[in-house]
Design a protein around this motif. Structure first.
Motif, PDB file in Angstrom:
ATOM      1  N   SER A 145      47.778  34.695 -27.906  1.00  0.00           N
ATOM      2  CA  SER A 145      46.418  34.771 -28.437  1.00  0.00           C
ATOM      3  C   SER A 145      46.179  36.189 -28.935  1.00  0.00           C
ATOM      4  O   SER A 145      46.910  37.122 -28.606  1.00  0.00           O
ATOM      5  N   GLY A 146      45.137  36.373 -29.739  1.00  0.00           N
ATOM      6  CA  GLY A 146      44.782  37.681 -30.273  1.00  0.00           C
ATOM      7  C   GLY A 146      43.423  37.624 -30.950  1.00  0.00           C
ATOM      8  O   GLY A 146      42.944  36.553 -31.342  1.00  0.00           O
ATOM      9  N   ASP A 161      45.246  43.172 -30.362  1.00  0.00           N
ATOM     10  CA  ASP A 161      44.831  42.754 -29.021  1.00  0.00           C
ATOM     11  C   ASP A 161      45.614  41.514 -28.580  1.00  0.00           C
ATOM     12  O   ASP A 161      45.055  40.505 -28.153  1.00  0.00           O
ATOM     13  N   ALA A 163      47.790  38.979 -26.473  1.00  0.00           N
ATOM     14  CA  ALA A 163      48.020  38.553 -25.094  1.00  0.00           C
ATOM     15  C   ALA A 163      48.897  37.315 -25.158  1.00  0.00           C
ATOM     16  O   ALA A 163      48.542  36.343 -25.815  1.00  0.00           O
ATOM     17  N   THR A 165      52.300  34.866 -23.097  1.00  0.00           N
ATOM     18  CA  THR A 165      53.171  34.537 -21.967  1.00  0.00           C
ATOM     19  C   THR A 165      54.396  33.833 -22.523  1.00  0.00           C
ATOM     20  O   THR A 165      54.295  32.677 -22.945  1.00  0.00           O
ATOM     21  N   ARG A 177      50.812  37.500 -17.817  1.00  0.00           N
ATOM     22  CA  ARG A 177      50.765  37.642 -19.267  1.00  0.00           C
ATOM     23  C   ARG A 177      51.144  39.065 -19.636  1.00  0.00           C
ATOM     24  O   ARG A 177      51.172  39.959 -18.779  1.00  0.00           O
ATOM     25  N   GLU A 179      50.008  42.065 -22.475  1.00  0.00           N
ATOM     26  CA  GLU A 179      48.987  42.464 -23.445  1.00  0.00           C
ATOM     27  C   GLU A 179      49.444  43.721 -24.160  1.00  0.00           C
ATOM     28  O   GLU A 179      50.137  44.571 -23.592  1.00  0.00           O
ATOM     29  N   TYR A 199      50.448  42.008 -16.871  1.00  0.00           N
ATOM     30  CA  TYR A 199      49.405  41.664 -15.917  1.00  0.00           C
ATOM     31  C   TYR A 199      49.857  40.486 -15.069  1.00  0.00           C
ATOM     32  O   TYR A 199      50.372  39.487 -15.584  1.00  0.00           O
ATOM     33  N   SER A 202      44.990  39.300 -12.929  1.00  0.00           N
ATOM     34  CA  SER A 202      44.240  40.285 -13.719  1.00  0.00           C
ATOM     35  C   SER A 202      44.592  41.708 -13.329  1.00  0.00           C
ATOM     36  O   SER A 202      43.870  42.654 -13.661  1.00  0.00           O
TER      37      SER A 202
END
Length: 878
Positions: A145-146, A161, A163, A165, A177, A179, A199, A202
């Motif tokens: 994702s971004g 940005d 992210a 996996t 994940r 980032e 990460y 979190s």
């Protein structure tokens, strides 16, 4: 998302009024179907809007959204409400909203997620009606994702940005994940990231300024570094590099460096212990190369080659200690600081199905010197290896024929001799620089076997035949050059029979380069073994299986030119019965069977004798392998006849559920008998021992996650357990397991061996039955020798998976009877290993830190293990 939006834009540009479902021609030549509950075109603003279950589909892709609009003036496309895309090569995406500039292919996403799907067809993905349903389909080896994505090629994106996996985790909530502030992503190939952070949940756990990440199973790239610290080799660091050579070949290069360890030594002329480099261990750079290949389903293999430039001082291969400088013939405290230099290792594992029933297999391992394995590992079991065995074979196996050629090589690594260089003493220790000769180990070069499995030959009589040619010889010369006692000893002495201890006399004929004394010479042997058997029932209560065979062997000594031959007939009889009962259940049936049996084996004697060793011509038999020692023999090599019997009862419990048949319990209890002294034809005067031999029991049990097996042998004559082994394993298949193995056996004992005792006279070697016998011999204590000693070992451990992805592993090696050779204190705990690991719920990787405590080395950090699966090229090369 950026892959499908240009297609949607092209469709909307090409039409001004569209029915609710209509085929459309795209500018690239494809035909698409657009369907929606409502399609509206605003001519003044040149905006096309498709609302309500909007579906755009071509032969290679499909777009679903609640609403899709195209602004022709500003060249902007917007999709909103449950946006789903399915493309070629398993590409899928979901988003809340997506806005894209058609001119620059730049997209801004809200709630966007790209997925690489496996294990599901594209047609199945087309049927997904909701984003949740699309996420749950198949396997998802890549999630990405971004906030802003720009497409620069067919499968290439610039992402801000980022992210993602890169493994098969849950598409809903992956447990980890990566980032990065920005990245270039090529789907199915690679991702290059700036300021990446890993990460877990979190929590940030790892950060780098830049990272290259392969996204396929066969991409060149760096693997995880391997740092370790041990008292043996100090700190070491290895950095693997995986290099793909196409779909069928790859190479992993692993350069590394060992800093070396230190310890206190007692040295000549010093009043206190001196801190010096460890006698065992290395220091210096190493390069390990691993080559793997699988060009077809029938051929695969793996080869390794490693080189180490060792900066540590050379050692005496006999004692493992440093050479000391001498002054006027007296050893000084200063060791000879001459580097060991280049050392290495190699291995090759290969299997191939050549077709037509022909196969070949290689399993080979070599090291440059006997200390190589001990220097690189402190593991207790690995350090105790005494030989490295390499085998290679080519064979044809059919229903009625086996033909094969094989070779077997052994490297004697009991001492530290170098195998491919001389072992000269340095001039600083001895100006004459004598070359220390190591053992000239015998090899199997080669063996050719032809076997005809048993088949009908006359009525109900079955016949079989095996013929083998074998050559046992050292690689260098035609004899072993072992000397007076026929056993190589690194100290250069020989042990006269019954000697009480030091000083032993020197063995002047060992390694003298002359075939004499009891030197073993190379032998060629032909082994011929035909066999006839049949089986018939006596009513419904008993089955009788008689057999008759003959073993004939002929030997040729390659140095002496002498020949020997030995032959003997073998008669066998097996009587067995069975009582069984079946218990029928609703879905499962159980069958309990009790099978008593009596087996007899008779050899009345034979002709000829076993070969002897050395050039003296004395008729003292010297067997080399299991065929040579297939039956009991007298000191001059003549066959000792025997009549053996084993009375046993087997119990089995089986259950059947549908077509599934399992055996959760098997128990065998038996008693061995040596009836030789009651058979005149067998030469009863040669064996005055008692009739009874070992009583034995074997058990195997399985119940769900529990498995157990054990064997116990009891010597009723000596009133002691002659052998015990047991193992238990509990494994629920979900990461939780407990296991243990215990072994207890008799052995001749170091003191007895040092006094010249024959290992075959006491302990497991005499109790173990020979190739053509049913029971072993008697473990007697020779006058003047210590009795047999017990050796015990327990290996036990557990593996547990805790919450939050944590895992622990513990294993202990216990030697209950071990005593410190100096203090005589009981120190049973030999080695403990503890590992703490973490991995995500998808188990695509697991990282483990390991610490080990060893009896003589203490606690040390043994390194970090990375266990990976289906994680790009990490899964292939890690």
């Amino acid at each position: 998302m950026s892959f499908f939006v240009p297609l949607a834009a092209a469709l909307l540009v090409s039409t001004s009024q569209v029915p609710l479902a209509t085929p459309l021609a795209l500018p690239n030549g494809e035909t698409a179907q657009l369907a929606a509950d409502l399609v509206v075109y605003e001519a003044d603003t040149k905006v096309v809007t498709a609302r309500g279950n909007a579906v755009l589909r071509t032969e290679t892709m499909q777009l679903r959204a609640d609403e899709v609009t195209y602004d022709e003036v500003n060249q902007l496309v917007t999709a909103s409400g449950g946006v789903m895309f399915v493309g070629p090569s398993g590409l899928a995406a979901v988003a809340d909203t997506a806005k894209m500039d058609v001119r620059t292919y730049e997209a801004n996403l809200e709630g966007g997620l790209f997925m690489q799907k496996q294990g599901v067809t594209q047609e199945a993905l087309f049927t997904a009606k909701t984003p949740q349903e699309l996420r749950a389909m198949g396997e998802t080896p890549l999630l990405m994702s971004g906030s802003r994505i720009r497409r620069t090629g067919e499968n290439t994106f610039l992402v801000e940005d980022l992210a993602f996996t890169p493994c098969n985790c849950s598409p809903g909530e992956p447990g980890w994940r990566m980032e990065a502030s920005s990245a270039t992503v090529v789907l199915g190939e690679r991702a290059t990231m700036t300021l990446p952070v890993v990460y877990v949940k979190s929590v940030p756990v790892f950060a780098l300024p830049w990272l290259y990440m392969p996204l396929s199973q066969r991409r060149t790239g760096l693997l995880l570094p391997k740092p370790t610290f041990s008292s043996l080799n100090g700190f070491s660091l290895e950095q693997p590099l995986f290099i793909t050579l196409g779909q069928s070949y790859d190479v992993t290069l692993t350069p590394g460096y060992f800093s070396g360890g230190y310890e206190l030594h007692t040295v000549p002329g010093a009043t206190e212990q001196v801190r010096e480099p460890r006698y065992l261990g290395v220091k210096g750079p190493r390069l390990l190369t691993e080559f793997r290949y699988a060009p077809s389903e029938r051929t695969r293999g793996r080869a390794t080659l490693g080189f180490l430039y060792d900066l540590r001082p050379i050692r005496d291969p006999r004692s493992f200690m440093f050479y000391r400088r001498t002054e006027d013939g007296v050893a000084s405290p200063e060791f000879v600081d001459e580097r060991r230099g280049l050392r290495g290792e190699a291995s090759w594992q290969h299997t191939q199905d050549m077709g037509g029933g022909w196969h070949n297999r290689v399993d080979a391992s070599f090291v440059s010197d006997g200390n190589y394995t001990r220097d690189l590992t402190a593991d207790l079991i690995t350090r105790e290896f005494t030989y490295l065995r390499s085998t290679g074979t080519v064979f044809q196996r059919q229903d009625d024929l086996y033909a094969g050629l094989d070779v077997a090589l052994r490297q004697d690594i009991r001492w530290g001799y170098r195998f491919f260089q001389d072992n000269r003493i340095p001039a600083a220790t001895d100006p004459a620089r004598p070359d220390l000769k190591g053992p000239n180990t015998f090899q199997r070069l080669p063996a050719i076997t032809l076997a005809l499995p048993e088949r009908p030959v006359l009525g109900g009589i079955m016949g079989g035949l095996s013929v083998q040619y074998l050559r046992l010889a050292p690689l260098r010369g035609g004899y072993g050059d072992e000397g007076i006692d026929g056993i190589f000893r690194a100290d250069g002495f020989h042990v006269p029979f019954g000697s009480a201890g030091w000083p032993f006399p020197a063995d002047t004929t060992q390694s003298d380069g002359i075939f004499n004394s009891n030197d073993r010479e190379a032998r060629d042997r032909v082994d011929f073994f035909p066999r006839l058997s049949t089986s018939f029932g006596l009513g419904s209560l008993m089955r009788v299986s008689p057999s008759l065979g003959m073993r004939q062997d002929v030997w040729l000594g390659e140095v002496s030119g002498r020949t020997w031959q030995r032959g003997y007939p073998i008669a066998g009889l097996l009587l067995e019965s069975q009582v069984a009962r079946v218990f029928e259940g609703r879905e499962t049936s159980f069958r309990h069977a009790i099978t008593p049996s009596l087996e007899l084996r008779y050899v009345p004697g034979g002709w000829g004798r076993l070969p002897s060793a050395g050039a003296s011509g004395e008729n003292l038999a010297r067997p080399y392998d299991e065929v040579d020692a297939a039956v009991p023999f007298q000191s001059d090599g003549r066959t000792r006849g025997f009549l053996h019997a084993v009375l046993a009862v087997d119990q089995t419990l089986r259950f059947k559920r549908g077509n599934d048949i399992r055996e959760p319990l098997r128990l065998r209890i038996g008693q061995g008998f040596d009836l030789t002294r009651h058979v005149p034809a067998a030469g009863k005067v040669d064996d005055p021992g008692p009739v009874l031999r070992d009583t034995f029991a074997r058990l195997s049990a399985t119940a769900g996650i529990f498995t157990a097996a054990g064997t116990v042998r009891y010597d009723p004559n000596a009133g002691r357990i002659s052998g015990l082994s047991a193992e238990v394993n509990v494994d629920n298949g979900k990461g939780h397991a407990v296991y243990a193995r215990f072994d207890d056996l008799l052995w001749t004992g170091g003191d007895a061996l040092n006094r010249g005792a024959d290992p075959r006279s006491v302990g497991p070697d005499v109790l173990r039955r020979s190739l053509d016998t049913l029971v072993g011999g008697l473990s007697r204590v020779e006058p003047g020798f210590p009795p047999a000693e017990r050796a015990q070992a327990l290996i036990a451990g557990t593996r547990l998976k805790l919450g939050f992805g944590l895992g622990v592993r513990y294993e202990a090696i216990v030697q209950p009877l071990y005593q410190d050779p100096i203090t005589r204190e009981n120190r049973p705990l030999a080695q403990q290993t503890f590992g703490l690991s973490y991995g995500p719920a998808c188990d695509c990787w697991r990282v483990e830190g390991v610490v080990t405590s060893r009896r003589d080395l203490g606690l040390e950090f043994s390194g970090i293990n990375l266990i990976v699966a289906d994680f790009g090229s990490f899964g292939s090369g890690g």
